[in-house]
Design an enzyme around this catalytic site. Structure first.
Site, PDB file in Angstrom:
ATOM      1  N   CYS A   1      -0.660 -23.422  31.413  1.00  0.00           N
ATOM      2  CA  CYS A   1      -0.549 -24.732  30.756  1.00  0.00           C
ATOM      3  C   CYS A   1       0.885 -25.086  30.359  1.00  0.00           C
ATOM      4  O   CYS A   1       1.182 -26.247  30.072  1.00  0.00           O
ATOM      5  CB  CYS A   1      -1.462 -24.788  29.536  1.00  0.00           C
ATOM      6  SG  CYS A   1      -3.191 -24.597  29.939  1.00  0.00           S
TER       7      CYS A   1
ATOM      8  N   HIS B   1       1.322 -30.778  25.106  1.00  0.00           N
ATOM      9  CA  HIS B   1       0.256 -30.320  26.000  1.00  0.00           C
ATOM     10  C   HIS B   1      -1.069 -30.675  25.329  1.00  0.00           C
ATOM     11  O   HIS B   1      -1.229 -30.512  24.116  1.00  0.00           O
ATOM     12  CB  HIS B   1       0.363 -28.815  26.221  1.00  0.00           C
ATOM     13  CG  HIS B   1      -0.845 -28.239  26.896  1.00  0.00           C
ATOM     14  ND1 HIS B   1      -1.379 -28.793  28.024  1.00  0.00           N
ATOM     15  CD2 HIS B   1      -1.637 -27.176  26.582  1.00  0.00           C
ATOM     16  CE1 HIS B   1      -2.441 -28.092  28.385  1.00  0.00           C
ATOM     17  NE2 HIS B   1      -2.622 -27.116  27.527  1.00  0.00           N
TER      18      HIS B   1
ATOM     19  N   ASN C   1      -8.309 -30.943  28.867  1.00  0.00           N
ATOM     20  CA  ASN C   1      -7.105 -30.129  29.099  1.00  0.00           C
ATOM     21  C   ASN C   1      -6.857 -30.035  30.610  1.00  0.00           C
ATOM     22  O   ASN C   1      -7.619 -29.383  31.320  1.00  0.00           O
ATOM     23  CB  ASN C   1      -7.332 -28.744  28.491  1.00  0.00           C
ATOM     24  CG  ASN C   1      -6.119 -27.832  28.637  1.00  0.00           C
ATOM     25  OD1 ASN C   1      -5.203 -28.123  29.396  1.00  0.00           O
ATOM     26  ND2 ASN C   1      -6.144 -26.720  27.922  1.00  0.00           N
TER      27      ASN C   1
HETATM   28  N1  ACO Z   1     -21.307 -26.224  22.826  1.00  0.00           N
HETATM   29  C1  ACO Z   1     -22.055 -25.821  21.788  1.00  0.00           C
HETATM   30  N2  ACO Z   1     -21.844 -24.631  21.181  1.00  0.00           N
HETATM   31  C2  ACO Z   1     -20.863 -23.849  21.654  1.00  0.00           C
HETATM   32  C3  ACO Z   1     -20.056 -24.232  22.746  1.00  0.00           C
HETATM   33  C4  ACO Z   1     -20.319 -25.474  23.341  1.00  0.00           C
HETATM   34  N3  ACO Z   1     -19.600 -25.937  24.381  1.00  0.00           N
HETATM   35  N4  ACO Z   1     -19.161 -23.258  22.979  1.00  0.00           N
HETATM   36  C5  ACO Z   1     -19.361 -22.291  22.078  1.00  0.00           C
HETATM   37  N5  ACO Z   1     -20.401 -22.655  21.271  1.00  0.00           N
HETATM   38  C6  ACO Z   1     -20.973 -21.906  20.149  1.00  0.00           C
HETATM   39  C7  ACO Z   1     -20.716 -20.440  20.235  1.00  0.00           C
HETATM   40  O1  ACO Z   1     -21.691 -19.812  21.033  1.00  0.00           O
HETATM   41  C8  ACO Z   1     -20.791 -20.028  18.793  1.00  0.00           C
HETATM   42  O2  ACO Z   1     -22.144 -19.931  18.437  1.00  0.00           O
HETATM   43  P1  ACO Z   1     -22.640 -18.764  17.452  1.00  0.00           P
HETATM   44  O3  ACO Z   1     -21.922 -19.004  16.152  1.00  0.00           O
HETATM   45  O4  ACO Z   1     -24.112 -19.011  17.388  1.00  0.00           O
HETATM   46  O5  ACO Z   1     -22.249 -17.498  18.123  1.00  0.00           O
HETATM   47  C9  ACO Z   1     -20.219 -21.227  18.046  1.00  0.00           C
HETATM   48  O6  ACO Z   1     -20.292 -22.336  18.960  1.00  0.00           O
HETATM   49  C10 ACO Z   1     -18.786 -21.039  17.599  1.00  0.00           C
HETATM   50  O7  ACO Z   1     -18.028 -20.548  18.698  1.00  0.00           O
HETATM   51  P2  ACO Z   1     -16.495 -20.295  18.573  1.00  0.00           P
HETATM   52  O8  ACO Z   1     -15.960 -19.867  19.902  1.00  0.00           O
HETATM   53  O9  ACO Z   1     -16.237 -19.412  17.398  1.00  0.00           O
HETATM   54  O10 ACO Z   1     -15.993 -21.769  18.256  1.00  0.00           O
HETATM   55  P3  ACO Z   1     -14.645 -22.240  17.644  1.00  0.00           P
HETATM   56  O11 ACO Z   1     -14.906 -22.977  16.412  1.00  0.00           O
HETATM   57  O12 ACO Z   1     -13.582 -21.190  17.658  1.00  0.00           O
HETATM   58  O13 ACO Z   1     -14.199 -23.327  18.731  1.00  0.00           O
HETATM   59  C11 ACO Z   1     -12.727 -23.598  20.593  1.00  0.00           C
HETATM   60  C12 ACO Z   1     -13.988 -22.946  20.080  1.00  0.00           C
HETATM   61  C13 ACO Z   1     -12.911 -25.113  20.595  1.00  0.00           C
HETATM   62  C14 ACO Z   1     -12.487 -23.132  22.041  1.00  0.00           C
HETATM   63  C15 ACO Z   1     -11.531 -23.219  19.685  1.00  0.00           C
HETATM   64  O14 ACO Z   1     -11.479 -21.843  19.499  1.00  0.00           O
HETATM   65  C16 ACO Z   1     -10.233 -23.680  20.260  1.00  0.00           C
HETATM   66  O15 ACO Z   1      -9.974 -24.858  20.317  1.00  0.00           O
HETATM   67  N6  ACO Z   1      -9.344 -22.755  20.656  1.00  0.00           N
HETATM   68  C17 ACO Z   1      -8.106 -23.108  21.309  1.00  0.00           C
HETATM   69  C18 ACO Z   1      -8.275 -22.753  22.710  1.00  0.00           C
HETATM   70  C19 ACO Z   1      -7.757 -23.798  23.637  1.00  0.00           C
HETATM   71  O16 ACO Z   1      -7.424 -24.907  23.316  1.00  0.00           O
HETATM   72  N7  ACO Z   1      -7.719 -23.384  24.896  1.00  0.00           N
HETATM   73  C20 ACO Z   1      -7.283 -24.199  25.950  1.00  0.00           C
HETATM   74  C21 ACO Z   1      -6.462 -23.396  26.915  1.00  0.00           C
HETATM   75  S1  ACO Z   1      -5.044 -22.804  26.146  1.00  0.00           S
HETATM   76  C22 ACO Z   1      -4.107 -24.043  25.919  1.00  0.00           C
HETATM   77  O17 ACO Z   1      -4.078 -24.936  26.720  1.00  0.00           O
HETATM   78  C23 ACO Z   1      -3.307 -24.064  24.704  1.00  0.00           C
END
Ligand code: ACO
Length: 324
Positions: A118, A251, A281
């Site tokens: 990215c 980004h 993204n």
């Molecule tokens: N829909 C519904 N529920 C979901 C989904 C979905 N798409 N995905 C995960 N869940 C559930 C999980 O199973 C989990 O359930 P549980 O509590 O019953 O186990 C719950 O939601 C929480 O999951 P987490 O992974 O802990 O969710 P979090 O609040 O951390 O959010 C996210 C996830 C949005 C990916 C966040 O961590 C984030 O934004 N991280 C940054 C990563 C990023 O932006 N990556 C892009 C590539 S890197 C870059 O470009 C910078």
């Protein structure tokens, strides 16, 4: 950056695939156990564009490049090099950049791809700028083009909802007024964190899935810290503060990360270019796509100071400051 050879950004272009997939589509048509509410609240994403079979990394890159040349009023015969930042090349080789040369009818100069996930567009800008500073090229097309939809594990709801496809391009030209163009670029990588965001395998690794894998929370944590450092570094290198920045073109991974960076710079939200709501993204394509939009709709104007920042798999991260 030395005043000897200045590097101006003179053209912008972008391409988004025809098919739009909303969050509701993912839940209803794709059968993914998710909801618009979950995706929107955590990421700011509402929809993404997904490439069809005839929309490839090279075809999208070439279209974005054509637009950037048109915008600048430059003929392809004047271009010395094409750099494509991508993590999703159509083939292992030839490079996408070389395929773009062929699609544009470019028979001279050179092209190569840059792999920094990215952060790829910031890496490509820095590389192009260095090539121009050293006198090896006067006009370079810098492109970010990705079809992440082909890397995703569509059974993994924690990653497949986050990404989209597209391409963005800029034309860089040497010359210009003092203080204009790319003021500085700042690149970093740390392979120790390679296991928090990666693609599982590659050609020649038959036992692997070749899908994107991510520890979302860890990536989030690193993004906030490392992007802050990269922004501070860019400001310090130019003797500037957050108040001097007119536009942030970050980004587009997650609206919460973008808002955090804007807050750090005390930038009002109408000074931050956001496309993540409509594009999701698009990895290396996200910054040039956002820039294309904001230049073409008249928000970003000549003379404006623009800050770019990105973090991606590797981890890689970096920033760039440009006076338009
Ligand atoms: N829909 C519904 N529920 C979901 C989904 C979905 N798409 N995905 C995960 N869940 C559930 C999980 O199973 C989990 O359930 P549980 O509590 O019953 O186990 C719950 O939601 C929480 O999951 P987490 O992974 O802990 O969710 P979090 O609040 O951390 O959010 C996210 C996830 C949005 C990916 C966040 O961590 C984030 O934004 N991280 C940054 C990563 C990023 O932006 N990556 C892009 C590539 S890197 C870059 O470009 C910078």
């Amino acid at each position: 950056m030395s005043d000897a050879i200045r590097v101006r950004l003179t053209g912008v272009g972008g391409y988004l695939p025809r098919d739009v997939v909303t969050n509701d589509d993912l839940a209803k048509k794709f059968g993914i156990e998710t909801s618009d509410e979950w995706i929107r609240t955590r990421t700011g994403i509402g929809q993404r564009h997904i490439a069809s079979g005839d929309e490839t990394t090279a075809s999208m890159a070439a279209e974005a490049a054509r637009q950037a040349l048109d915008y600048a009023g430059v003929d392809v015969s004047e271009v010395d090099a094409v750099l494509v930042a991508t993590a999703t090349p159509d083939q292992v080789f030839p490079a996408v950049a070389v395929q773009v040369q062929a699609r544009l009818g470019m028979t001279a100069g050179f092209g190569f791809d840059i792999s920094a996930a990215c952060s790829g567009f910031v890496y490509a800008l820095a590389t192009a700028s260095a090539l121009m500073q050293s006198g090896q090229a006067k006009k370079i097309l810098v492109i970010g083009s990705e079809v992440f939809s082909r890397l995703l594990d569509w059974t993994d709801r924690s990653t497949c909802v986050l990404f989209g496809d597209g391409a963005g391009a800029v034309l860089l030209e040497s010359g210009g007024e003092e203080g204009e163009g790319i003021l500085s670029t700042h690149l970093h990588s740390d392979g120790r964190t390679g296991d928090i965001l990666y693609v599982d395998g590659a050609v020649g690794c038959p036992s692997t899935s070749q899908h994107l894998r991510m520890q979302g929370r860890e990536v989030f944590r690193h993004a906030v810290v490392k992007l802050s450092q990269a922004v501070d570094e860019a400001l310090a290198a130019n003797g500037l503060t957050g108040q001097d920045i007119q536009w942030m073109v970050p980004h587009q991974a997650n609206l919460r990360i973008i808002d955090g960076m804007a807050k750090k710079l005390a930038l009002p939200s109408d000074r931050v270019v956001v496309t993540v709501d409509r594009h999701a993204n698009t990895s290396a394509a996200s910054i040039p796509l956002a820039l294309n939009e904001a230049v073409r709709d008249g928000r970003i104007r000549k003379g404006d100071l623009v800050l770019m920042e990105a973090l991606g798999g590797g981890l890689t991260w970096g920033s760039a400051l440009i006076r338009m």
